[in-house]
Design a protein around this motif. Structure first.
Motif, short mmCIF file in Angstrom:
data_model
loop_
_atom_site.label_atom_id
_atom_site.label_comp_id
_atom_site.label_asym_id
_atom_site.label_seq_id
_atom_site.Cartn_x
_atom_site.Cartn_y
_atom_site.Cartn_z
N ALA A 242 0.85 -1.20 0.00
CA ALA A 242 0.00 0.00 0.00
C ALA A 242 0.88 1.25 0.00
O ALA A 242 1.75 1.40 0.86
CB ALA A 242 -0.90 0.01 1.22
N ILE A 243 0.66 2.13 -0.97
CA ILE A 243 1.46 3.34 -1.13
C ILE A 243 0.52 4.54 -1.12
O ILE A 243 -0.42 4.61 -1.93
CB ILE A 243 2.26 3.30 -2.43
N SER A 244 0.72 5.47 -0.24
CA SER A 244 -0.17 6.62 -0.10
C SER A 244 -0.14 7.50 -1.34
O SER A 244 0.92 7.87 -1.83
CB SER A 244 0.24 7.45 1.12
N GLY A 245 -1.33 7.80 -1.86
CA GLY A 245 -1.45 8.68 -3.02
C GLY A 245 -1.45 7.93 -4.33
O GLY A 245 -0.51 7.16 -4.60
N GLY A 246 -2.50 8.13 -5.13
CA GLY A 246 -2.60 7.43 -6.40
C GLY A 246 -1.42 7.64 -7.33
O GLY A 246 -0.87 6.67 -7.86
N PRO A 247 -0.99 8.89 -7.56
CA PRO A 247 0.17 9.11 -8.44
C PRO A 247 1.43 8.40 -7.95
O PRO A 247 2.19 7.86 -8.75
CB PRO A 247 0.33 10.63 -8.43
N ASN A 248 1.64 8.40 -6.64
CA ASN A 248 2.82 7.73 -6.08
C ASN A 248 2.75 6.22 -6.31
O ASN A 248 3.75 5.58 -6.67
CB ASN A 248 2.94 8.02 -4.59
N ALA A 249 1.57 5.65 -6.06
CA ALA A 249 1.41 4.20 -6.24
C ALA A 249 1.58 3.81 -7.70
O ALA A 249 2.26 2.81 -8.01
CB ALA A 249 0.03 3.77 -5.73
N ARG A 250 0.98 4.58 -8.60
CA ARG A 250 1.09 4.25 -10.02
C ARG A 250 2.53 4.40 -10.51
O ARG A 250 3.02 3.59 -11.30
CB ARG A 250 0.14 5.13 -10.83
N SER A 251 3.20 5.46 -10.05
CA SER A 251 4.60 5.66 -10.46
C SER A 251 5.47 4.51 -10.00
O SER A 251 6.32 4.01 -10.77
CB SER A 251 5.11 6.99 -9.89
N THR A 252 5.27 4.07 -8.76
CA THR A 252 6.03 2.94 -8.24
C THR A 252 5.77 1.69 -9.06
O THR A 252 6.69 0.95 -9.42
CB THR A 252 5.67 2.68 -6.77
N ALA A 253 4.49 1.44 -9.36
CA ALA A 253 4.12 0.25 -10.12
C ALA A 253 4.74 0.27 -11.52
O ALA A 253 5.29 -0.73 -11.98
CB ALA A 253 2.60 0.15 -10.22
N VAL A 254 4.65 1.43 -12.19
CA VAL A 254 5.21 1.54 -13.54
C VAL A 254 6.72 1.32 -13.51
O VAL A 254 7.29 0.61 -14.35
CB VAL A 254 4.87 2.91 -14.16
N ASN A 255 7.40 1.94 -12.55
CA ASN A 255 8.85 1.76 -12.44
C ASN A 255 9.22 0.31 -12.20
O ASN A 255 10.23 -0.19 -12.72
CB ASN A 255 9.40 2.65 -11.32
N ARG A 256 8.41 -0.37 -11.41
CA ARG A 256 8.67 -1.78 -11.15
C ARG A 256 8.50 -2.61 -12.43
O ARG A 256 9.29 -3.52 -12.71
CB ARG A 256 7.70 -2.28 -10.07
N VAL A 257 7.46 -2.29 -13.19
CA VAL A 257 7.22 -3.03 -14.44
C VAL A 257 8.35 -2.79 -15.43
O VAL A 257 8.91 -3.72 -16.01
CB VAL A 257 5.86 -2.62 -15.05
N VAL A 258 8.69 -1.52 -15.62
CA VAL A 258 9.76 -1.17 -16.56
C VAL A 258 11.11 -1.72 -16.10
O VAL A 258 11.94 -2.13 -16.92
CB VAL A 258 9.84 0.37 -16.74
N GLY A 259 11.31 -1.78 -14.80
CA GLY A 259 12.57 -2.26 -14.26
C GLY A 259 12.70 -3.77 -14.21
O GLY A 259 13.71 -4.30 -13.75
N GLY A 260 11.66 -4.48 -14.66
CA GLY A 260 11.76 -5.93 -14.72
C GLY A 260 11.39 -6.64 -13.43
O GLY A 260 11.66 -7.84 -13.29
N ASN A 261 10.78 -5.94 -12.48
CA ASN A 261 10.38 -6.55 -11.20
C ASN A 261 8.91 -6.23 -10.95
O ASN A 261 8.56 -5.53 -10.00
CB ASN A 261 11.25 -6.00 -10.07
N PRO A 262 8.02 -6.73 -11.82
CA PRO A 262 6.62 -6.32 -11.75
C PRO A 262 5.87 -6.97 -10.59
O PRO A 262 6.19 -8.10 -10.18
CB PRO A 262 6.05 -6.83 -13.08
N PRO A 263 4.88 -6.27 -10.04
CA PRO A 263 3.98 -6.91 -9.08
C PRO A 263 3.02 -7.82 -9.84
O PRO A 263 2.99 -7.80 -11.08
CB PRO A 263 3.24 -5.72 -8.46
#
Length: 412
Positions: free
Chosen positions: A61-82
């Motif tokens: 759980a990450i506070s704030g929609g933009p923060n959560a989405r940014s984290t998720a996108v970075n994880r996907v692009v970085g090869g470590n997707p949720p």
């Protein structure tokens, strides 16, 4: 755009990461921004069902929609997707989809008959070129206003249903030495509040012309100008602490009796319920000029392209849990949102959500949110214009704001 070269590199990294996963354990990390008390209660419902089905839920759980989405996108692009990540309805996911980073859900949707179980407006928000890329999880009405019932009783007014009644109540609260209005000052929520004013003042025809057709002439029309005047008048009742304030903090001021009114979607109902408050007794909810309808919005889960069989099984199990009717119903009750699956038990819904559900399921009484139809670039441009107009110092005049809004519609 994410380069194809980067995509190839990150895919290789993801394959390496996936190979280390314990094949015997169906483990799923879920990134989301549901952090308020009611939202957290809703997450527990989903996690419990996933666990009952044999999975291990890893909550992120990450506070704030933009923060959560940014984290998720970075994880996907970085090869470590949720395994799954929460986005809002609309065009936010297009870049990921265009670069092959998302799993198509079309086969799953057909097998599970999503088309006949979910509202078309929400399901279609995740469709690109005929394929489904997003699973709707929650439905909301975005243009609601919320009132502290004890303050309404103290100033001697009934629940407002028109703007004249709203401003009369705000004036009486102010005269009684109370805070009239405690809106959220974050850009996203200011934009939703402005949309609520446009629909209620300018009317459905003007609102739909702007949202569905991006009609600049409607923005420069007299009805839109009238809505801008109401929004400008409304912001003068906001308390000094509103700039930058989150919606939970703004809602808590109403819950605690420190302010008469706030604005926000049906998710605010969950905050009242989590505080032990009862609709009709402790608080009131209303769409102003309800004959113009309700703005539909919602949340969807996206599923990154799986890297191995273990990831695929985890995602399949998540989708099974999320699309289970009793689970969806319990989630909606806990979260304070509208059940989106047909066959959901609505008997436990409080009056606010029951009324919102009536709007939600009637095409004549519901319309789309701008975020479902606008690109992130347009949304950002409009939020910037609304934020500048809302600023009490150095902001835009009404005329300047109208031009900035019109220009924003052409941002992308």
């Amino acid at each position: 755009m994410i380069s194809k070269l980067l995509f190839a590199a990150t895919t290789a990294t993801a394959l390496c990461f996936g190979a280390s996963t314990n094949a015997q354990e169906i483990k799923a990390e879920v990134i989301h921004q549901w952090t308020s008390a009611a939202e957290s209660a809703g997450v527990k419902v989903l996690a419990q069902k996933f666990t009952e089905l044999g999975g291990t839920w890893v909550d992120n759980a990450i506070s704030g929609g933009p923060n959560a989405r940014s984290t998720a996108v970075n994880r996907v692009v970085g090869g470590n997707p949720p395994a799954a990540m929460l986005f809002n309805t609309g065009a936010q996911f297009r870049e990921l989809q265009e670069n092959g980073l998302l799993r198509s859900l079309t086969e799953t949707a057909k097998a599970a008959d999503w088309e006949n179980k979910m509202p078309a407006a929400l399901l279609n928000s995740g469709v690109v070129d005929g394929d489904i890329w997003a699973l709707p999880i929650s439905g909301n009405g975005a243009n609601w206003f919320w009132f502290n019932k004890s303050i309404l009783d103290k100033i001697g007014v009934a629940k407002p249903k028109t703007w004249d009644e709203v401003f009369s109540a705000l004036d009486k609260a102010k005269a009684a030495g109370l805070t009239p209005f405690s809106p959220s000052g974050e850009p996203r929520w200011q934009r939703l509040m402005f949309n609520a004013v446009v629909l209620s003042v300018a009317g459905r025809e003007t609102y739909d012309a702007i949202i569905y057709k991006r009609d600049v002439s409607a923005v420069r029309g007299e009805k839109f100008k009238a809505a801008v005047k109401v929004f400008e008048k409304l912001k003068d009742y906001a308390d000094a602490g509103s700039p930058g304030r989150s919606w939970p903090d703004s809602t808590n001021l109403v819950i605690s009796g420190k302010a008469l009114m706030t604005q926000g979607g049906t998710w605010l109902n969950g905050a009242f319920a989590a505080a032990g408050k009862t609709a009709g007794a402790d608080y009131e909810c209303a769409i102003i000029n309800p004959d113009q309808g309700m703005v539909i919005s919602g949340d969807v889960f996206l599923f990154p392209e799986p890297t191995d069989d273990a990831a695929t099984k985890a995602q399949d199990l998540l989708m099974k849990a999320f699309a289970d009717v009793p689970t969806q119903t319990a989630f909606a009750v806990a979260n304070g949102t509208i059940p989106i699956l047909k066959g959901a038990d609505t008997s436990k819904l409080n009056p606010c959500i029951a009324e919102a559900s009536r709007f939600f399921n009637d095409a004549k009484l519901s319309t789309g949110s701008d975020q479902m139809l606008f690109t992130p670039a347009i949304v950002g441009a409009l939020e910037d214009a609304i934020t500048r107009f809302s600023s009490k110092g150095g902001g835009l005049t009404a005329e300047q704001f109208i031009e900035a809004y019109a220009n924003g519609l052409a941002a992308g």
